[in-house]
Write an enzyme that holds these catalytic residues in place. Structure first.
Site, PDB file in Angstrom:
ATOM      1  N   HIS A   1       0.675  -1.460   0.229  1.00 39.18           N
ATOM      2  CA  HIS A   1       0.110  -0.028  -0.015  1.00 39.18           C
ATOM      3  C   HIS A   1       1.150   1.626   0.022  1.00 39.18           C
ATOM      4  O   HIS A   1       1.005   2.258  -0.031  1.00 39.18           O
ATOM      5  CB  HIS A   1      -1.236   0.134   0.766  1.00 39.18           C
ATOM      6  CG  HIS A   1      -2.662   0.752   0.618  1.00 39.18           C
ATOM      7  ND1 HIS A   1      -2.373   1.641  -0.267  1.00 39.18           N
ATOM      8  CD2 HIS A   1      -3.573   0.825   1.689  1.00 39.18           C
ATOM      9  CE1 HIS A   1      -3.789   2.249   0.121  1.00 39.18           C
ATOM     10  NE2 HIS A   1      -4.283   1.339   0.514  1.00 39.18           N
ATOM     11  N   ARG A   2       2.541   1.831  -0.144  1.00 37.86           N
ATOM     12  CA  ARG A   2       3.216   2.305  -0.174  1.00 37.86           C
ATOM     13  C   ARG A   2       2.971   2.556  -1.397  1.00 37.86           C
ATOM     14  O   ARG A   2       3.549   4.105  -1.179  1.00 37.86           O
ATOM     15  CB  ARG A   2       4.599   1.727   0.543  1.00 37.86           C
ATOM     16  CG  ARG A   2       4.161   1.298   2.268  1.00 37.86           C
ATOM     17  CD  ARG A   2       5.928   1.581   2.469  1.00 37.86           C
ATOM     18  NE  ARG A   2       6.138  -0.031   1.799  1.00 37.86           N
ATOM     19  CZ  ARG A   2       7.722  -0.897   1.598  1.00 37.86           C
ATOM     20  NH1 ARG A   2       8.858   0.422   2.666  1.00 37.86           N
ATOM     21  NH2 ARG A   2       7.639  -2.169   0.950  1.00 37.86           N
TER      22      ARG A   2
END
Length: 468
Positions: free
Chosen positions: A441-442
């Site tokens: 999700h980064r």
């Protein structure tokens, strides 16, 4: 990667394929002062970027043997594969410091190589000095008889039961010149002498049929299995799975240790999951049509995934330092494969550009090499996106753990007949499969995955582009 060999006298290869010699790197002054000019230390090589230690599977050469440049000397088990290690120096294998079955850290000495026969005695003396110094630096531990360190506790009675040399089922040894001579590693011979095992009846499982230590141990197990089982039958718990002893503690193999470290490392990455249902009727029909030409379903899924990734490069990206991410220039699809003792991910490189027939042939080749533990590092460590398919086991859906260094992994479930509502309001039957993508999700966000899965579904539901 192989620069980590330091000043190794060997370079690793897969069986039968010799790799290029690797320039040595100078060592520290302290190590130079310990080793004479014509006596070289043989180090445990780094066979992959994640390897921290290696296990000696077997020594192809024995102490005192003359070595010629390019000869295989030792087989090392890394965290992913077994690899032959060749020498790129002429000389003599003077002293083996780590026996078969032993484990050594990457960069530590496993043997000494003497340039001439005159240096062999000096090298042996040096090996004993290093061994004694390492023993004195570690806490003292009670010593045990050799037999007790190689035979399971349940077979300790073997030393009492045996009344004659142990015999195994006789078979012609593949490397024994028609049975005229016995080919065994030095440690296997030593172990056989200690355990009173007749090597003429032992079938070797090492390189080219060479008898290794585990073959001797297996012969002992076979010889005492019946009396031991009869004596302990009433007290021993019964296992539903053959070969599994309930209540036993089993240490990780090298590969299992690597998988464990990778899984723990992945916990430091913030991930999320998105699922999607894809109709597979058209894909199933295409597979049925081209399967006789050697095409595999794995190759079809990898090809479809690669074509979708080409339109959504952020899903094929990776973040390693937490401060930036890379749009990978190649689309390399890694596919999880369960093998004996672990898990490995052979890589289909440039899967978006390779035709489906070549991709299928390559996949079969990679699977064969993976199961033989002969994959080269670039064949399992260069994936940019991973597939994990449990559909062949009837699993309808599951979540996969993100491999470190990659942006996403897709878990593929089984394609099953499903009752669905058609566009005209009627009820129909279609084959559908569930896919779940776990992503970093980064770098990758929900909308990115949703758009990628929409594209993937369109390709699979209208798969005409897969055969071009």
């Amino acid at each position: 990667m192989m620069a980590q060999l330091l000043n190794s006298s060997f370079t690793p290869t897969t069986r039968g394929l010799r790799r290029q010699s690797i320039p040595s790197i100078s060592q520290s002054t302290s190590r130079k002062s310990q080793i004479h000019a014509k006596i070289r230390e043989i180090f445990m090589p780094a066979l992959s970027s994640t390897m921290t230690e290696g296990k000696i599977v077997s020594w192809v050469k024995s102490e005192g043997d003359k070595l010629n440049k390019g000869e295989s000397v030792v087989v090392v088990e890394s965290d992913k594969a077994d690899m032959d290690v060749e020498t790129f120096y002429d000389g003599y294998l003077a002293a083996i410091m780590v026996e078969e079955g032993g484990v050594a850290a990457v960069g530590s000495a496993i043997a000494l190589l003497a340039e001439t026969e005159d240096e062999i005695a000096q090298a042996i003396s040096k090996a004993k000095e290093q061994s004694s110094s390492s023993s004195s630096s570690s806490p003292a531990a009670p010593s045990s008889p050799p037999a007790e360190t190689t035979i399971p506790d349940s077979l300790a009675v073997a030393t009492v039961v045996k009344a004659a040399p142990v015999k195994a089922v006789a078979s012609t040894h593949p490397a024994s010149d028609g049975g005229k001579r016995i080919v065994a590693s030095p440690y296997a011979k030593k172990l056989a002498k200690e355990l009173n095992v007749d090597l003429s009846g032992v079938v070797g499982t090492g390189p080219m049929g060479r008898i290794v230590a585990k073959d001797v141990e297996a012969a002992v197990v076979a010889s005492v299995a019946v009396p031991v089982a009869a004596a302990a039958e009433s007290a021993k718990p019964i296992s539903a799975v053959p070969g599994v002893e309930l209540g036993s503690v089993v240490p990780f193999t090298t590969m299992q240790g690597a998988v464990s470290r990778n899984m723990v490392e992945s916990l430091g990455v913030p991930t999320f999951r998105v699922g999607y249902t894809i109709t597979t009727d058209a894909l199933d029909a295409l597979y049925k049509k081209i399967k006789p030409k050697g095409v595999t379903m794995t190759a079809l899924l990898a090809k479809a995934t690669a074509l979708a990734l080409a339109k959504h490069p952020v899903v094929n990206s990776s973040c390693r330092d937490g401060k930036s991410f890379t749009y990978n220039s190649n689309i390399n699809i890694a596919v999880a494969v369960a093998i004996d003792g672990g898990l490995i991910t052979p890589v289909l490189q440039n899967a978006d550009k390779v035709d489906i027939y070549s991709l299928s042939r390559k996949w079969k080749e990679l699977v064969d090499k993976a199961r033989a533990k002969q994959l080269q590092p670039q064949e399992y460590s260069t994936g940019t996106f991973t597939l994990s398919n449990l559909g062949m086991f009837g699993v309808d859906r599951f979540d996969a753990i993100l491999p470190p260094g990659t942006g996403a992994i897709m878990a593929v479930g089984a394609s099953e007949p499903t009752v669905v509502a058609t566009k005209d309001g009627r009820i129909g039957m279609k084959s559908q499969m569930q896919v779940n993508v776990t992503a970093d999700h980064r770098v990758i966000y929900g909308a990115d995955l949703a758009q990628f899965l929409q594209t993937l579904a369109k390709i699979i539901e209208d798969p005409k582009d897969l055969t071009f």
